[in-house]
Design a protein around this motif. Structure first.
Motif, short mmCIF file in Angstrom:
data_model
loop_
_atom_site.label_atom_id
_atom_site.label_comp_id
_atom_site.label_asym_id
_atom_site.label_seq_id
_atom_site.Cartn_x
_atom_site.Cartn_y
_atom_site.Cartn_z
N PHE A 233 13.08 12.77 -18.81
CA PHE A 233 12.35 11.87 -20.49
C PHE A 233 13.48 11.93 -20.99
O PHE A 233 14.71 12.24 -21.18
CB PHE A 233 12.19 13.95 -21.03
CG PHE A 233 10.41 13.65 -20.25
CD1 PHE A 233 9.72 13.67 -21.12
CD2 PHE A 233 10.31 14.96 -18.77
CE1 PHE A 233 8.60 14.11 -20.50
CE2 PHE A 233 9.50 15.51 -18.88
CZ PHE A 233 8.22 14.64 -19.42
N PRO A 237 11.51 17.38 -24.58
CA PRO A 237 10.28 17.94 -25.21
C PRO A 237 10.75 18.90 -25.74
O PRO A 237 10.62 19.98 -25.22
CB PRO A 237 10.20 17.61 -22.65
CG PRO A 237 11.42 17.26 -22.58
CD PRO A 237 12.30 17.40 -24.09
N ILE A 240 4.43 19.58 -26.18
CA ILE A 240 3.95 19.28 -24.81
C ILE A 240 2.40 20.10 -25.24
O ILE A 240 2.20 21.24 -25.29
CB ILE A 240 4.92 19.53 -23.49
CG1 ILE A 240 4.77 21.68 -23.21
CG2 ILE A 240 5.82 19.32 -23.48
CD1 ILE A 240 5.43 21.50 -21.81
N ALA A 251 4.30 15.07 -24.11
CA ALA A 251 5.60 16.09 -24.86
C ALA A 251 6.05 14.84 -25.88
O ALA A 251 6.19 13.18 -26.44
CB ALA A 251 6.77 15.46 -23.99
N SER A 253 8.67 14.76 -29.59
CA SER A 253 10.26 15.25 -30.08
C SER A 253 10.07 14.99 -31.32
O SER A 253 9.21 15.84 -31.93
CB SER A 253 11.58 14.37 -29.76
OG SER A 253 11.41 13.54 -29.77
N THR A 270 6.86 10.02 -28.44
CA THR A 270 6.43 11.25 -27.62
C THR A 270 6.63 9.89 -25.63
O THR A 270 7.79 8.69 -25.89
CB THR A 270 5.11 10.35 -27.72
OG1 THR A 270 4.18 8.92 -27.60
CG2 THR A 270 5.15 10.61 -29.29
#
Length: 700
Positions: A233, A237, A240, A251, A253, A270
């Motif tokens: 990714f 993540p 989710i 997902a 952060s 995302t």
């Protein structure tokens, strides 16, 4: 040697992939520039020895590029074959394996601009048990050619290649690490499907390095399951959610891909994983002015993801997967971060606790009405009865409640405090204490899963008495709830083999519960004392069986969800700037039920059709399968962050009538049991589940 399940891509097939529009280079770089701040409110800087005022070991910085290269397999004698190289500027393929970070391979752009995809195949001349590779983008201050979407394949003979990883790398100059299930290989192939910043059809690399696995080859999947591939990714993540309309995994952060903090953050990074195409695309959400890190999270009756508070402590946002769009909703009355929330049987959303942000203490319950877009404080839903005795006081004591929607608008709070409570969410609310969870301790950052909703059974697992610097337990209990506000029964069962805090648990179609990751001593942003061996709970015997070990630590800020095909996505961990414990990836686990006794993939039953797209509680629906099936279940689609998934629950389905291979079922009449929303319906034959079909349960 474990035979990994592979989708092997030919070069000709790569160009036919449907690519979603990537973010711009400017947008991607805007969030990366500030990654040095690893601050979750109280964590000051990288390497700090204090976190939330408590002395901790310094967070280890990520290894330098030179340290990482020194630890790799020697490149001496290696050869590399690339599809394209720009010879006019001496950007040869061999530059990517010369140990010199100042040189780099670049695909041809003059006199011919060679289009994507691109590929590089390394022959190490000797077979190794390979566990990871690193990719270092060019280090000359330019970004052209940074690899974004990619596939990594390994081969023992240069003929048969197995895909072990794919995904999207973040668009910056940092060293990228991809770790996967150990695989014996001589050849490593990197397929570049996109340029990370969408700047042009080229690829470049300063260095590719390969690393041996620290352990041994994985066991046979028979009885153990298997970790089949890694998904990279462009962010860590931390949260989710499963999109009901597509099966995509959404997902996110924080306001950067790899760190959090910042009091004025109103942006969320995302990424979306598409299991059908194996692509990961990214987007930066700015229209809702909400940094959704450490938010409350649940999915409403219509399948919209509802995210509340967090770093932007009063904001509420919703994501509609059918429109692929975020919308700002009414603000919370009580600012919060680290709360649990749950969609209740009335269709409203209940949240309580969460003193990580928005001030400490007094985080009593409040209720969101999706139809009116309003929040209402519930005067008689105090948070005090569910506090743990955390060493850091209320700042931690009201975090991450284990909440379960139940009948008549009630919510059962099963933990993490040892004290259990009923909360009524209608009118001005009500709270009823129902004793302790047997002899269990407070179990912060443990797990609780409703694996049998019809019987009201909840499995609780692990956790630690204090949020951090606290030893986890391996404790396991089964709570059986009935008509509220009656006192539930609590059964202490045999413990897990491993103590765990920050682990994640997922209920599977056959009613077993999979638990992965966690650590013995709960320390945020640390991979020390990691538990790599997952466990599978069998409700028929109330016992745990150890599964195939994972290859990546999954601790603080890790996540897990069940996917449409009955596999499990497990990933994340970290989000601490330039620390060594950021994990920009997920791994897919195949449960034992997907394998034959010989270790091959089992033939799966097939659901040909579901009679309706939606069905009200108490009403019937039918499914038609391609062959006879012996068991059926439905599992509500999940969303999770910080070990909490209040959406997931399983209902075992028993046919009311059967005609050939058409089976008719009645949905439980109680919306506290069959909480309206989107569910995955599975048919099982010989214990092997089908790929699910989707069904929306409605209130009327």
């Amino acid at each position: 040697m474990l035979r990994l399940f592979a989708f092997v891509l030919s070069l000709s097939s790569l160009s036919s992939f449907a690519h979603a529009k990537p973010i711009s280079a400017e947008a991607a770089n805007a969030g990366v520039a500030s990654n040095s701040a690893a601050t979750e409110g109280k964590l000051s800087t990288e390497g700090s020895t204090t976190y939330d005022g408590q002395e901790l070991s310094a967070i280890p910085a990520a290894p330098s590029v030179s340290e990482a290269i020194a630890a790799a397999i020697s490149q001496s004698g290696w050869t590399i074959v690339v599809d394209s190289q720009n010879t006019g500027t001496s950007n040869y393929g061999t530059n990517a394996i010369d140990g010199n970070t100042s040189t780099f391979w670049h695909t041809e752009y003059q006199p011919v601009l060679v289009p994507l995809p691109h590929n590089a195949t390394i022959d190490m001349k000797t077979a190794y048990l390979v566990g990871s590779i690193t990719y270092l983008p060019r280090q000359d201050g330019q970004s052209n050619g940074n690899i974004g979407e990619h596939v990594i394949q390994l081969s023992p003979d240069g003929t048969t290649y197995t895909t072990v990883a794919f995904g999207t790398w973040i668009d910056d100059a940092t060293l990228k690490t991809t770790t996967f299930t150990p695989f014996t290989a001589r050849y490593v192939r990197i397929l570049a499907l996109s340029e990370a910043g969408n700047r042009g059809p080229w690829s470049s690399a300063a260095e590719f390095n390969v690393y041996t696995a620290s352990g041994s080859a994985p066991p046979s999947p028979v009885g153990h399951g298997a970790w089949v591939y890694t998904i990279d990714f462009p962010l860590v993540p931390v949260s989710i959610a499963l999109e009901w309309s597509t099966g995509y995994l959404l997902a996110w952060s924080s306001y950067t891909p790899s760190s959090f903090g910042g009091s004025s953050g109103t942006t969320t990074y995302t990424a979306t994983y598409n299991p059908a195409t194996q692509l990961v695309t990214q987007a930066i959400i700015t229209n809702v002015d909400h940094d959704m890190f450490c938010e409350g999270l649940s999915i409403d009756f219509n399948g919209k993801v509802i995210a509340t508070g967090g770093n932007t402590d009063a904001a509420t946002s919703s994501y509609d997967p059918t429109a692929n769009d975020w919308t700002a909703l009414a603000n919370l009355n009580i600012p919060r971060g680290y709360q649990a929330q749950v969609t209740v049987s009335t269709g409203n959303v209940f949240t309580i606790g969460a003193s990580w942000s928005g001030g400490q203490g007094g985080k009593n319950g409040e209720l969101y009405s999706p139809s009116a877009n309003t929040w209402t404080e519930l005067a008689n839903c105090p948070v005090a009865p569910m506090l743990t005795a955390d060493a850091q006081g209320v700042y931690r004591a009201d975090n991450h409640g284990w909440l379960f929607a139940w009948s008549s608008g009630y919510v059962f709070q099963a933990g993490p405090s040892k004290a259990m409570n009923w909360y009524l969410t209608t009118g001005s609310g009500n709270q009823t204490g129902v004793g302790n969870r047997a002899s269990d301790t407070d179990s912060m950052c443990g797990n609780a899963v409703m694996y049998d909703a019809v019987a009201g059974k909840i499995l609780t697992l692990g956790g630690s008495p204090d949020y951090q610097s606290s030893n986890a337990t391996a404790n396991a209990h089964i709570i059986t709830i009935g008509t509220p506000p009656a006192t539930p029964t609590v059964q202490t069962i045999g413990s897990m083999a491993y103590a765990r805090a920050f682990a994640n648990s997922v209920v599977l179609p056959d009613g077993t519960v999979f638990t992965a990751g966690g650590q013995v001593s709960a320390v945020p942003f640390s991979d020390a004392t990691s538990q790599f061996v997952p466990e599978l709970f069998n409700p028929a015997t109330n016992t745990f069986t150890q599964m195939a070990p994972a290859s990546i630590p999954r601790n603080y800020h890790s996540v897990s969800l069940l996917l449409f095909d009955g596999t499990v996505a497990n990933g994340g961990g970290g989000l601490c700037g330039t620390c060594a414990t950021n994990h920009f990836d997920m791994q897919i686990w195949y449960p034992p039920y997907l394998y034959t006794s010989a270790g091959a993939l089992a033939a799966r039953p097939v659901i040909n059709s579901v009679s309706v797209a939606s069905v009200a509680v108490g009403k019937t629906f039918s499914i038609t399968t391609a062959g006879a099936c012996t068991a059926f279940s439905m599992i509500r689609m999940g969303s999770t962050t910080h070990t909490v998934n209040t959406d997931q629950r399983r209902i075992a389905l028993t046919p009311t009538t059967t005609s050939g291979t058409t089976y008719t079922f009645t949905v439980p009449v109680d919306p506290g049991v069959a909480v309206p929303g989107h569910w995955m319906v599975f048919a099982l034959a010989g214990g092997v589940p089908s790929v699910s079909k989707q069904l929306q349960v409605t209130l009327t």
